[in-house]
Design a protein around this motif. Sequence first.
Motif, short mmCIF file in Angstrom:
data_model
loop_
_atom_site.label_atom_id
_atom_site.label_comp_id
_atom_site.label_asym_id
_atom_site.label_seq_id
_atom_site.Cartn_x
_atom_site.Cartn_y
_atom_site.Cartn_z
N ARG A 402 37.76 43.73 40.32
CA ARG A 402 38.86 43.72 39.77
C ARG A 402 39.60 44.84 40.51
NH1 ARG A 402 39.56 47.94 36.22
NH2 ARG A 402 37.73 48.92 35.52
N GLN A 403 41.24 45.35 40.14
CA GLN A 403 41.69 46.28 40.67
C GLN A 403 41.54 47.21 39.39
OE1 GLN A 403 45.25 43.90 40.65
NE2 GLN A 403 46.38 45.28 39.06
N ILE A 404 41.85 48.64 40.19
CA ILE A 404 41.52 49.55 39.22
C ILE A 404 42.41 49.49 37.87
CG2 ILE A 404 41.93 52.24 38.71
CD1 ILE A 404 41.45 52.64 41.76
N ARG A 405 43.85 49.25 38.14
CA ARG A 405 44.70 49.25 37.02
C ARG A 405 44.75 47.77 36.57
NH1 ARG A 405 51.07 51.05 36.41
NH2 ARG A 405 50.92 51.69 34.09
N GLN A 406 43.75 47.29 35.77
CA GLN A 406 43.73 46.01 35.67
C GLN A 406 44.51 45.69 34.38
OE1 GLN A 406 41.91 43.90 37.41
NE2 GLN A 406 41.99 41.89 36.10
N PRO A 407 45.28 44.50 34.43
CA PRO A 407 45.95 44.07 33.13
C PRO A 407 44.85 43.77 32.03
CG PRO A 407 46.85 42.98 34.82
CD PRO A 407 45.58 43.89 35.38
N ILE A 408 45.28 44.37 30.84
CA ILE A 408 44.19 44.12 29.68
C ILE A 408 44.88 43.16 28.61
CG2 ILE A 408 43.08 45.32 27.68
CD1 ILE A 408 41.99 45.95 30.15
N VAL A 429 39.52 57.73 44.41
CA VAL A 429 40.92 57.65 45.01
C VAL A 429 41.56 58.98 44.61
CG1 VAL A 429 42.99 56.48 44.46
CG2 VAL A 429 40.71 55.15 44.70
N LEU A 430 41.25 59.54 43.37
CA LEU A 430 41.94 60.85 43.18
C LEU A 430 41.60 62.01 43.96
CD1 LEU A 430 41.53 60.68 39.04
CD2 LEU A 430 43.52 60.61 40.34
N SER A 431 40.20 61.83 44.37
CA SER A 431 39.65 63.05 45.28
C SER A 431 40.59 62.73 46.55
CB SER A 431 38.11 62.71 45.56
OG SER A 431 37.76 63.72 46.20
N SER A 482 49.14 51.40 46.06
CA SER A 482 48.31 50.40 46.85
C SER A 482 46.79 50.39 46.63
CB SER A 482 48.62 50.65 48.42
OG SER A 482 47.80 51.68 48.89
N PHE A 483 46.20 51.29 46.20
CA PHE A 483 44.97 51.48 45.66
C PHE A 483 44.65 50.91 44.18
CE2 PHE A 483 44.51 53.72 49.71
CZ PHE A 483 43.33 53.67 49.88
N ASP A 519 39.31 35.74 50.89
CA ASP A 519 40.15 34.99 51.75
C ASP A 519 41.60 35.67 51.90
OD1 ASP A 519 41.40 34.51 49.23
OD2 ASP A 519 41.39 32.47 49.47
N THR A 520 41.66 36.97 51.42
CA THR A 520 42.83 37.80 51.58
C THR A 520 42.77 39.18 52.37
OG1 THR A 520 42.62 38.71 49.59
CG2 THR A 520 44.12 36.78 49.33
N PRO A 521 43.71 39.33 53.29
CA PRO A 521 43.17 40.51 54.32
C PRO A 521 43.53 41.77 53.52
CG PRO A 521 45.59 39.36 54.77
CD PRO A 521 44.80 38.58 53.65
N GLY A 522 44.48 41.77 52.60
CA GLY A 522 44.71 43.15 51.74
C GLY A 522 45.35 43.96 52.95
N GLN A 523 46.47 44.86 52.11
CA GLN A 523 46.95 46.05 53.07
C GLN A 523 46.96 47.30 52.22
OE1 GLN A 523 50.00 44.87 55.92
NE2 GLN A 523 50.88 46.83 55.70
N TRP A 524 46.57 48.29 52.77
CA TRP A 524 46.81 49.76 51.82
C TRP A 524 47.72 50.46 52.58
CZ3 TRP A 524 42.80 46.12 52.08
CH2 TRP A 524 42.17 45.79 50.82
#
Length: 904
Positions: A402-408, A429-431, A482-483, A519-524
């Motif tokens: 899941r992403q860090i900020r996941q919808p609840i 990520v904060l670091s 993006s993260f 199957d998704t490349p992702g871009q940050w």
Amino acid sequence: MLLAGCGGSDDATSAGDAAAPAGWSTPSSDTPVREQSVPLGRLGEAVVPTAYALNLSIDPDTDGFSGRVVIDVRLTEPVDEIYLHGKNLTVSAATLSAGDTLIAAEYEQVDDSGVARLSLPIPVSAGQARLTIDYSAAFSDSLDGLYKVVENDRAYAFTQFEAISARLAFPCFDEPRFKVPFDLAVSAGADNIVISSTPTRRTETAVDGAVRHVFERTPPLPTYLIAFVVGPLDINDAGGLPPNDIRDEPLPLRGAAAAGKGPDLQFALDNTGPLLDGLEAYFGLPHPYPKLDIIAAPDFAYGAMENVGAIIYREQRLLLDEHASKMLRRAYGVTHAHELAHQWFGNLVTPAWWDDIWLNEAFATWLSYKIADQWDPQLGVPLELQRRALDTMTIDSLASTRQIRQPIEANDDISNAFDGITYRKGGAVLSMFERFVGEAAFRDGVRLHMTRHANDVATADDFMQSIADGSEDQRVVPAFRSFLEQPGVPLVRAALDCADEPTLILEQERYRPLGSAIDTPGQWQVPVCYRVLADGQTEARCHLLTEPRAELRLQSCPDAVLPNSAGAGYYRWTLPEAQWAALLDRIDELSAAEQLSLVDNLDAAFRAGALEFSTLKAALPTLAAQPNWEVATRLRKSWAKIQDRLVEDATRAAMRSALTEAYLPRFEAQLGLRPDPGESSNDAQLRGELAELLVRDGDAPDLRARLAAAADRYIGPADDLPDPSALVSDIVEPALEAGVIEYGEAFAERLWARFEASTDAVLRERILTALARAPQPAIAARVRERALTELLRSNELVHVMRQQFESAETRTAAWDWLRESLDAIKARIPESAHGQLVERTKHFCTPSRRDEVVAFFEPKLDELFGAPRLYAQSLEQIDLCLALRQARGDSVVAAMAAPADGGE
């Protein structure tokens, strides 16, 4: 039952007894009411709490408790029913008062998650109102809500309300956004100590001889940060922490523990001041609350909980003595700093909804390592944050992550939010962004955030904007986002091209292990900081990689490049094979953090199919010789998983021998069983790690025999006292394991005798580890049998299960036990932990076991809180292991069969 002293003019129940506010709307049966459905996520905005008065009667010697809660609310629209939270409560009376009108309400729990409904006989129009609810409930028996623990025939009551368990203790609006003041009072027996979130205002004796403890009103708080502790506790009063440059007044500090354990709090109390001073200096704000109690609970589901003014810890994290290992001291420093950091970040400023709980936990995780390192630099705690982030990349490399900020959107999502993605990835990520904007600028943004949102709620968007404003770098927001808002780990492919103009080529994509369904490349927007190594010189540079590819010109062609300077970036990286070799040749020029990044990414490249196992085999002796204990042993865990799951017995034996050859000489020559005077913390921790490695994963019979003999003296004869001086604390656990392996049933029975006679949580955990991992089936089976009895605490049951599933020797029997005893196991652990039972199966690596997992758990997912995501992740990890075994198993066999130098 009703509490003595409720109502009237009692100032401890001011929310229930203050004069009715002006401006009431007259209740009317003609008031139009909007139709509502049962809210299984947010409760909505129709009814908003503004204050609580909570009176409880708690006697831990009984089976339950009772209470009255008075809740001031604001009705934003006409209602004839009110949704709130209450779980497994027996309500005897419920009323709503509006001005001079008192309306009897009907209370009903309408969902198993704890959603309840108050039905009103007539509609009430918008305005101020007051709810009064009298109720009773049984103590929870699964370490959540308000639960009971018995030790040495003495009973105690503790609370654990995060995330959504306050509803087990009182009717409430159990969401973090509802942050309001509480007036709290508890009636308990005269021989009990009572602790809550604020200082005691007064005590009074009731007619039945109970003592009523009335506490000061709290500042605005959400329900999950309230706490109560009741029982015959030892109190170790440290007095007041002295003022410092930030805080003008002393801060009252006490420790509380089960009877007889108060003196064991001294180390924790003595070292609280330095940790708190560091936090106050970081935030530029004094501790936000009027007192601090730190409380050791004999049985607690988690490491600790940051309740305002009354932080509760598992005993292992707080009760330390002169024999405590470096690992235990390190765990104390990090855990205590984490909970203290929450007093600002999470408590003073609270997330508006559970989708931002990651920020609470990630921030406290990240800052705890910084503060613990200031407290004791010899423990090397910053590397632990990095190591744990690298561990989390395993889960974050899954298609089902899941992403860090996941919808609840449902309660399962809340449970899943308390995981490694939240704590470890979030902290890493904060670091990374602290390094990106600079330490001082990042701190300025944090202080701005505290000032803007003190005693209120805030979102991640608020935080990102505070960091951008405080650092005066608006690039932070899109890069950070993006993260936060996409899953997965970036993979940075780095390559030196010196054919023409010296160039470093950077390419980004999403990291995929062999067999992945991603199957998704992702871009940050990746802050890539890299080091070039040339002619004995190194230089660090940074680039914000926003596109799929970048070409960076270099002044000259270096000998090697490290794509993650200081190891601070949350991304995987890889190199062409020849450039891996060049970097390994210069490993001594790297910092420990950079070496750790190198080791982990070697393994990640193997798991992605980009590197042969022979490269790992060749690197093992070099890595094992590195000075830092975490770097030296980092490859060991991956190696052990490969020898456990990817190969058969003959190759497994060769891999065990390779580990022994790499590590045993260092243990014998540098460390031994006893430390030299003045030994470094690094060597002490290395001793413990190598002893465990050589007992569990290597093949060192002589060392195992010596460890077992020392363990025999340590435990002592059955009719005599143990001898704690026989072993240094750092190797007690592997020594006890060696004792069980060498001496079998007789030694196991002596361990059980010590276990039953002890309330020392650390010793009990060490004994259970040794017994649970026993290769003798009868010994391991006895642990499982006793784990479901009152002989073991609930958190010890979880520990046994974790150890038995991790060990190849006991995994199959543990799986049979889990299937046979699922209901009994569920009954002893918090509901929020039920989904984690599914997660234990991630260690399997055969098609037949996968089929068994599906057959057993698929029909039960709806019964296990938080299970669906963990189930998907466990199956995916099994599938990835199968794919790696198919694609690389033969190459592992071939590499281990080849001579070490690659010759004939």
